[in-house]
Design a protein around this motif. Structure first.
Motif, PDB file in Angstrom:
ATOM      1  N   GLN A 547      -0.423  31.957  44.584  1.00  0.00           N
ATOM      2  CA  GLN A 547      -0.762  33.255  44.556  1.00  0.00           C
ATOM      3  C   GLN A 547      -1.315  34.557  45.045  1.00  0.00           C
ATOM      4  O   GLN A 547      -1.552  35.406  45.096  1.00  0.00           O
ATOM      5  N   ALA A 548      -2.467  33.301  44.497  1.00  0.00           N
ATOM      6  CA  ALA A 548      -3.916  34.567  44.971  1.00  0.00           C
ATOM      7  C   ALA A 548      -4.304  34.535  46.525  1.00  0.00           C
ATOM      8  O   ALA A 548      -4.799  35.656  46.584  1.00  0.00           O
ATOM      9  N   SER A 549      -3.769  33.313  47.194  1.00  0.00           N
ATOM     10  CA  SER A 549      -3.727  33.497  48.371  1.00  0.00           C
ATOM     11  C   SER A 549      -3.305  34.510  48.403  1.00  0.00           C
ATOM     12  O   SER A 549      -3.278  35.824  49.938  1.00  0.00           O
ATOM     13  N   ALA A 550      -1.762  34.328  48.450  1.00  0.00           N
ATOM     14  CA  ALA A 550      -1.063  35.776  48.715  1.00  0.00           C
ATOM     15  C   ALA A 550      -1.340  37.374  48.395  1.00  0.00           C
ATOM     16  O   ALA A 550      -1.405  38.486  49.267  1.00  0.00           O
ATOM     17  N   ALA A 551      -2.131  37.174  47.084  1.00  0.00           N
ATOM     18  CA  ALA A 551      -2.376  38.936  46.893  1.00  0.00           C
ATOM     19  C   ALA A 551      -4.030  39.418  47.350  1.00  0.00           C
ATOM     20  O   ALA A 551      -4.110  39.978  47.481  1.00  0.00           O
TER      21      ALA A 551
END
Length: 662
Positions: A547-551
């Motif tokens: 998710q962090a990578s996506a954010a």
């Protein structure tokens, strides 16, 4: 002659004559008429025997017997009658003759006066008149079973000076005296013996010595018995007659075909030597002349298991060395020669003459030599070895026990004995100096604590050194072991303290390892208990990372969009400024913002500057206005927006500012 013997011999004849005389006397009286009865005959006989003036018949019978007993022996004596019993021998002595014996003779063989060579066998012999002959009766010679008889000839040829016993001649076991003289029989002790049996021997010529009369001839009865050699024993023989032993020899060589010294004549004829003999006699019973040989029984030489016997012979045919050029420390000879035999004796019993040979036992198994006084091996080779007294590099004296294991091969055993003489010499003259000198030299290169703490290294070095040194003596050094080390007490205490500390350190290490293992166990148990949580957390971390990578990617995209948008706006603003000028373009943009955001330029409530009611009136007007519109005023950083909605982050210019900008 003795009358009682003649009476005993003529008694049967006397009884015969007496019976004949008695028969004639009974037949002499007249016969009675036939018609007379037996009773009348008996009466007449009694009357006849009792006739007055006549002798009774029995008187005539007794007289006849007396006359026969008196005169008949005299008749035989006058006729020269000699009667010899069946177990007797007649020894004849001629009282006188026209011939006389030679001065060196005792027994007559040609009719000379004196003791005659011929004896009288059992039976009646006439012509031996008592005035010329004297015949003595001697019992036959009987040799019992298990015994022998020795003979001493009282007459015969003189024994040569190089011999001590009379030679053996053919004379029917000394029963034929004439053949004894004819074949050259010699006077004195005889080489031949009589075995068990009965012999008719002229005891005037030969004295026969048996066990029964041995004491009379200064001998022991056991010497006249068959000599028996026990099993597991050998007889070491010393010959008392024969040729002298050759110079430089200690025993006579072996002579063949004399039947273990029972045929003494063959031994002497074939050149047998007097003195100690190389040949030995094995177990059995033997007819030996004690005047010819003396025998000593000794046990057989036994080589036990684990040993070989190296023979050192003091007699033999030659002394040719067969050891080869490589062996220069002694001589080895073939079996039967004089010297050290190249072939050893293997385990077992061997019939050796220990008077002319020496057998040196050599152990072929590993033997341990103990350099200590506390104990020694059963072999006894180390009985004189003690612990080594050494001086260390740091000046301390200490004692060191060493255990040396050696091995001597069966093939190398003769070489060891030829070089050193015995196993004891090997230990005393070779092993003890090698081991002792090595450790004395080695001790001066190390401290005493080096010996105590690094004894395995010192032991390995010593084993290699001793192995190389003993190889030159055909001995295999199996291993060298260091035993008890006795240092000074103060150094021993130091070493003890150090050892205790080392053991404590080991204990601590073990405890540390145990604690570490316990911690690992607890950790593994806890991990096992929260394994599901760990998996959930790990998966959550993975999801969060995704998710962090996506954010991040989304933020990067938005930032890029804002940057591009801002860049476009900046480019547009720059273009507008270039076209309209900075003030004109700014006024245009302000009017556009006011129009896009519905900004009221004229306030809904105007507050004047009067102090009596202007501020309060303005506040009340605002509250009424808010209630009328049904919405609250939301404060924003740079102004208020109706209905609580923030339309943009752009600053809202107050009316006064707008007024001034306009």
């Amino acid at each position: 002659m003795k009358n009682p013997i003649w009476l005993r011999q003529l008694l049967p004849m006397t009884f015969c004559l007496l019976a004949a005389a008695t028969s004639g006397a009974i037949a002499a009286p007249p016969v009675s008429p036939p018609q007379a009865s037996d009773q009348s005959v008996q009466v007449e006989d009694v009357q006849l025997m009792q006739i007055p003036g006549s002798w009774p018949v029995w008187i005539y019978s007794i007289g006849g017997v007396v006359l026969l007993l008196i005169f008949l022996p005299r008749v035989g004596w006058i006729a020269g009658l000699i009667v010899i019993g069946e177990r007797e021998v007649g020894i004849v002595t001629k009282k006188f003759s026209s011939k006389s014996l030679p001065p060196n003779r005792l027994i007559a063989t040609n009719g000379e006066a004196g003791l005659q060579a011929d004896t009288l066998p059992p039976g009646w012999h006439f012509g031996y008149f008592p005035w010329q002959y004297n015949v003595s009766h001697t019992s036959v010679i009987t040799i019992p079973q298990g015994e022998i008889g020795l003979l001493v000839a009282n007459d015969g040829a003189t024994i040569p000076p190089d011999r001590i016993l009379g030679k053996v001649v053919d004379c029917d076991n000394y029963q034929d005296a004439r053949k004894f003289f004819a074949n050259g029989g010699e006077k004195g002790r005889q080489l031949a013996i009589l075995t068990s049996g009965t012999y008719r021997i002229n005891t005037a010529l030969f004295e026969v010595i048996t066990a029964a009369n041995a004491a009379q001839h200064e001998m022991q009865p056991k010497q006249l018995r068959i000599y028996t050699i026990a099993p597991d024993s050998v007889g070491v023989v010393t010959a008392l007659d024969g040729a002298p032993i050759d110079a430089g020899e200690i025993a006579g060589s072996i002579i063949a075909d004399h039947d273990n010294f029972q045929r003494a004549d063959r031994f002497v004829q074939d050149g047998g030597r007097r003195g100690l003999q190389e040949q030995v006699m094995l177990s059995g019973s033997w007819n030996l002349n004690p005047w010819f040989v003396q025998t000593e029984q000794v046990p057989m030489t036994q080589v036990p298991i684990g040993y070989v016997g190296v023979v050192i012979s003091f007699v033999g045919r030659s002394h040719q060395d067969v050891s080869g050029d490589a062996f220069t420390h002694g001589n080895l000879v073939n079996k039967g020669d004089k010297g050290v035999w190249v072939e050893p004796l293997y385990p077992g019993k061997h019939p050796l003459n220990t008077q002319i040979m020496k057998v040196e036992p050599v152990p072929t198994t590993n033997i341990v030599l103990n350099f200590t006084s506390r104990f020694s091996g059963e072999h006894g080779y180390d009985s004189k070895l003690i612990a080594l007294k050494l001086l260390s590099f740091d000046g301390f004296e200490f004692e060191l026990e060493v255990f040396q294991i050696i091995h001597v091969g069966a093939i190398d055993a003769p070489k060891v004995i030829s070089r050193l003489g015995s196993m004891q010499n090997l230990v005393d003259h070779v092993l003890r100096p090698i081991v002792g000198n090595y450790f004395r030299n080695s001790a001066q290169e190390y401290t005493i604590l080096d010996f105590l703490t690094a004894r395995s290294e010192r032991q390995a070095e010593a084993a290699e050194y001793v192995r190389q040194a003993l190889r030159a003596y055909d001995v295999q050094a199996v291993d060298t072991l260091i035993g008890l080390i006795t240092p000074p007490p103060e150094l021993m205490q130091t070493l003890t303290d150090r050892k205790i500390a080392e053991e404590q350190q080991k204990t601590y290490d073990v405890q540390r390892v145990a604690q570490t293992q316990r911690q690992e166990l607890v950790r593994e148990t806890a991990l096992a208990n929260i394994q599901d949580q760990i998996i959930t957390a790990q998966e959550g971390v993975t999801i969060a990372q995704l998710q962090a990578s996506a954010a991040v990617k989304q933020a990067n995209g938005e930032a890029e969009a804002i940057r591009v948008t801002g860049q476009a706006k900046a480019d547009a603003y720059q273009a507008g400024v270039s076209s309209l000028g900075a003030q004109a373009y700014t006024a245009l943009q302000l009017m556009q913002v006011i129009g896009d955001r519905n900004v009221r330029v004229v306030p809904d409530v105007s507050v004047s500057g009067s102090s009596s009611g202007g501020l309060l009136d303005g506040l009340m007007s605002m509250m009424l206005w808010n209630q009328a519109n049904g919405s609250a005023i939301t404060t924003v950083p740079n102004g208020t927006v109706p209905n609580g909605k923030v339309e943009s982050s752009d600053p809202i210019v107050p009316p006064s500012e707008h007024d001034s900008n306009l």
